[in-house]
Scaffold this motif. Structure first.
Motif, PDB file in Angstrom:
ATOM      1  N   GLU A  45       1.139  -1.124   0.381  1.00  0.00           N
ATOM      2  CA  GLU A  45      -0.134   0.590  -0.083  1.00  0.00           C
ATOM      3  C   GLU A  45       0.915   1.218  -0.159  1.00  0.00           C
ATOM      4  O   GLU A  45       0.291   2.335  -0.841  1.00  0.00           O
ATOM      5  CB  GLU A  45      -1.051  -0.058   1.277  1.00  0.00           C
ATOM      6  N   VAL A  46       1.621   1.322   0.673  1.00  0.00           N
ATOM      7  CA  VAL A  46       2.549   2.514   0.892  1.00  0.00           C
ATOM      8  C   VAL A  46       3.456   2.480  -0.485  1.00  0.00           C
ATOM      9  O   VAL A  46       3.686   3.110  -0.865  1.00  0.00           O
ATOM     10  CB  VAL A  46       4.134   2.213   1.722  1.00  0.00           C
ATOM     11  N   ALA A  47       3.412   1.768  -1.074  1.00  0.00           N
ATOM     12  CA  ALA A  47       4.584   1.422  -2.613  1.00  0.00           C
ATOM     13  C   ALA A  47       3.548   1.839  -3.059  1.00  0.00           C
ATOM     14  O   ALA A  47       4.007   2.795  -4.806  1.00  0.00           O
ATOM     15  CB  ALA A  47       5.378   0.742  -2.874  1.00  0.00           C
ATOM     16  N   VAL A  97       0.737  10.011   3.954  1.00  0.00           N
ATOM     17  CA  VAL A  97       1.478  11.132   4.309  1.00  0.00           C
ATOM     18  C   VAL A  97       3.150  11.191   3.127  1.00  0.00           C
ATOM     19  O   VAL A  97       4.087  11.885   3.062  1.00  0.00           O
ATOM     20  CB  VAL A  97       1.690  10.121   5.347  1.00  0.00           C
ATOM     21  N   LEU A  98       3.402   9.869   3.132  1.00  0.00           N
ATOM     22  CA  LEU A  98       4.727  10.000   2.023  1.00  0.00           C
ATOM     23  C   LEU A  98       4.699  10.376   0.635  1.00  0.00           C
ATOM     24  O   LEU A  98       5.375  10.749   0.271  1.00  0.00           O
ATOM     25  CB  LEU A  98       5.661   8.561   2.243  1.00  0.00           C
ATOM     26  N   GLU A 143       8.777   5.556  -4.732  1.00  0.00           N
ATOM     27  CA  GLU A 143       9.674   5.972  -4.432  1.00  0.00           C
ATOM     28  C   GLU A 143      10.404   5.410  -2.767  1.00  0.00           C
ATOM     29  O   GLU A 143      11.483   5.964  -2.288  1.00  0.00           O
ATOM     30  CB  GLU A 143      10.470   7.716  -3.986  1.00  0.00           C
ATOM     31  N   ALA A 144       9.343   5.372  -1.984  1.00  0.00           N
ATOM     32  CA  ALA A 144       9.255   5.338  -0.256  1.00  0.00           C
ATOM     33  C   ALA A 144      10.307   3.994   0.476  1.00  0.00           C
ATOM     34  O   ALA A 144      10.865   3.448   1.169  1.00  0.00           O
ATOM     35  CB  ALA A 144       8.452   6.134   0.557  1.00  0.00           C
ATOM     36  N   VAL A 145       9.728   2.934  -0.777  1.00  0.00           N
ATOM     37  CA  VAL A 145       9.798   1.436  -0.296  1.00  0.00           C
ATOM     38  C   VAL A 145      10.422   0.431  -1.077  1.00  0.00           C
ATOM     39  O   VAL A 145       9.782   1.210  -2.380  1.00  0.00           O
ATOM     40  CB  VAL A 145       8.532   1.177   0.116  1.00  0.00           C
ATOM     41  N   ARG A 146      10.897  -0.468  -1.578  1.00  0.00           N
ATOM     42  CA  ARG A 146      11.513  -1.084  -2.575  1.00  0.00           C
ATOM     43  C   ARG A 146      10.183  -2.843  -2.216  1.00  0.00           C
ATOM     44  O   ARG A 146      11.301  -3.366  -0.873  1.00  0.00           O
ATOM     45  CB  ARG A 146      12.911  -1.169  -2.623  1.00  0.00           C
ATOM     46  N   LEU A 147       9.787  -2.911  -2.838  1.00  0.00           N
ATOM     47  CA  LEU A 147       9.009  -3.978  -1.876  1.00  0.00           C
ATOM     48  C   LEU A 147      10.556  -5.167  -1.921  1.00  0.00           C
ATOM     49  O   LEU A 147       9.994  -6.433  -1.044  1.00  0.00           O
ATOM     50  CB  LEU A 147       8.152  -4.360  -2.798  1.00  0.00           C
ATOM     51  N   GLY A 148      10.662  -5.739  -3.049  1.00  0.00           N
ATOM     52  CA  GLY A 148      11.835  -6.394  -3.095  1.00  0.00           C
ATOM     53  C   GLY A 148      12.736  -6.833  -1.500  1.00  0.00           C
ATOM     54  O   GLY A 148      12.962  -8.022  -1.048  1.00  0.00           O
TER      55      GLY A 148
END
Ligand SMILES: *Cc1c(COP(=O)(O)O)cnc(C)c1O
Length: 345
Positions: free
Chosen positions: A265-267, A338-339, A272-277
């Motif tokens: 959900e964040v991604a 937010v991000l 840019e905020a999180v790399r799912l891998g």
């Protein structure tokens, strides 16, 4: 509030409290607490070691594990974001005269070539001698990263050949075991000393275990008492840890599913905020981009999600047994907004 600050927030369940109340106890400084003795033997065997020492905290178990391997004035080398380097209040230096040097890494993944370049065993009168290497699995500030088993085996062989000790901060080794299916003993046997925590995702109120050889644990028991950390009827706490192994270890995979749902959900909102891998266990470290970590923590809190800041522009969300997969998904949507710098729908 959906509280994702840490998996240490988990409170004992009614079943755990019942196990604590029913535990046979004795004086552990006399080594007479049957519940502590049974837990020490159980966890040592689980991790492929001879003996265990039940400790109040993971910091204490790490402090004793490193102390067993590193004399005053020598060094332990570790990752730049290692818990022993960042989050133990300098105890290894302040109390035991241990110095540290660190390597940098992507997501906390250790590799033998980097470590080989850094270590200086038996360095003589000019350089600090490396007495031990310390690894973390999973790597907390690296984002709950699981160390590839082949890397661990290479580092273990390197340390053995170089005559350097090897400590594992396995606060969340349980999560690595659940994520990979690698047996706990296969991990444990690569190391001279191992710390595991019951107070994180396993949900016990207190407690960690140091395992090593019988001789090392006998020495650590003396040093623990010297530090003022001997304890008496600790069986009430060992019972909680034993209950956690029986009932909560098998459910840790749910936390990994929840973390993946949160990160997805964040991604979706803030790619840019999180790399799912990089999200493989119960920890999601996110880059905050143009906002500071403090700004993101405050905005997420107003939106109903508690996160923790782990760097100037990095925040962390941790899933645990008091957060459902649905709640984690909702939290991901709120934090993603937010991000991304937009109000949540
Ligand atoms: C939590 C943690 C510890 C130990 O923490 P305590 O609060 O002292 O029990 C050690 N290493 C890592 C990686 C941790 O996350």
């Amino acid at each position: 509030m959906i509280d994702l600050r840490s998996d240490t927030l988990t409170r004992p369940t009614p079943g755990m409290l019942a196990a604590m109340a029913a535990a046979p106890v004795g004086d552990d400084v006399y080594a007479e607490d049957p519940t502590v003795n049974a837990l020490e033997a159980r966890v040592a065997a689980l991790l492929g070691h001879e003996a265990g020492l039940f400790c109040a905290t993971g910091s204490l178990a790490n402090l004793l594990g490193v102390w067993l391997l590193v004399p005053p004035g020598a060094e332990v080398v570790c990752d730049v974001r290692a818990h022993i380097a960042r989050a133990e209040m300098g105890a290894h230096g302040a109390l035991h005269g241990v110095t540290m040097r660190t390597w940098d890494s992507r997501d906390g993944v250790a590799d033998a070539a980097t470590i080989e370049r850094l270590i200086t065993p038996d360095a003589g009168p000019y350089l600090v001698s490396t007495a031990a290497v310390a690894l973390e699995n999973t790597h907390n500030f690296g984002g709950g990263t699981v160390q590839p088993f082949a890397h661990l085996a290479e580092v273990s062989a390197l340390c053995r050949d170089a005559g350097v000790g090897l400590h594992l901060d396995g606060a969340r080794l349980w999560n690595a075991h659940v994520a990979t299916g690698v047996a706990l003993a296969d991990y444990g046997r690569l190391f001279d000393t191992v710390n595991v925590c019951f107070s994180k995702g396993l949900g016990a109120p207190v407690g960690s275990m140091l395992v090593s050889s019988r001789q090392n644990i006998a020495r650590a028991r003396v040093q623990r008492k010297r530090l003022g950390a001997g304890w008496r009827q600790a069986g009430v706490l060992a019972a909680a840890a034993g209950y956690a192994l029986d009932h909560h270890l098998p459910r840790l995979g749910e936390d990994h599913v929840a973390a993946a749902a949160f990160a997805t959900e964040v991604a979706a909102a803030a790619p840019e905020a999180v790399r799912l891998g990089a999200v493989t266990t119960n920890i999601v470290v996110m880059d905050t981009g143009r906002q500071t970590a403090a700004e993101v923590v405050a905005a997420a809190s107003r939106a109903g999600v508690a996160l923790s800041a782990v760097g100037a522009r990095q925040v962390r969300g941790v899933t645990h047994q008091e957060v459902s997969i649905d709640e984690a998904t909702t939290a991901g949507r709120l934090v993603g907004a937010v991000l991304a710098g937009v109000p949540a729908a």
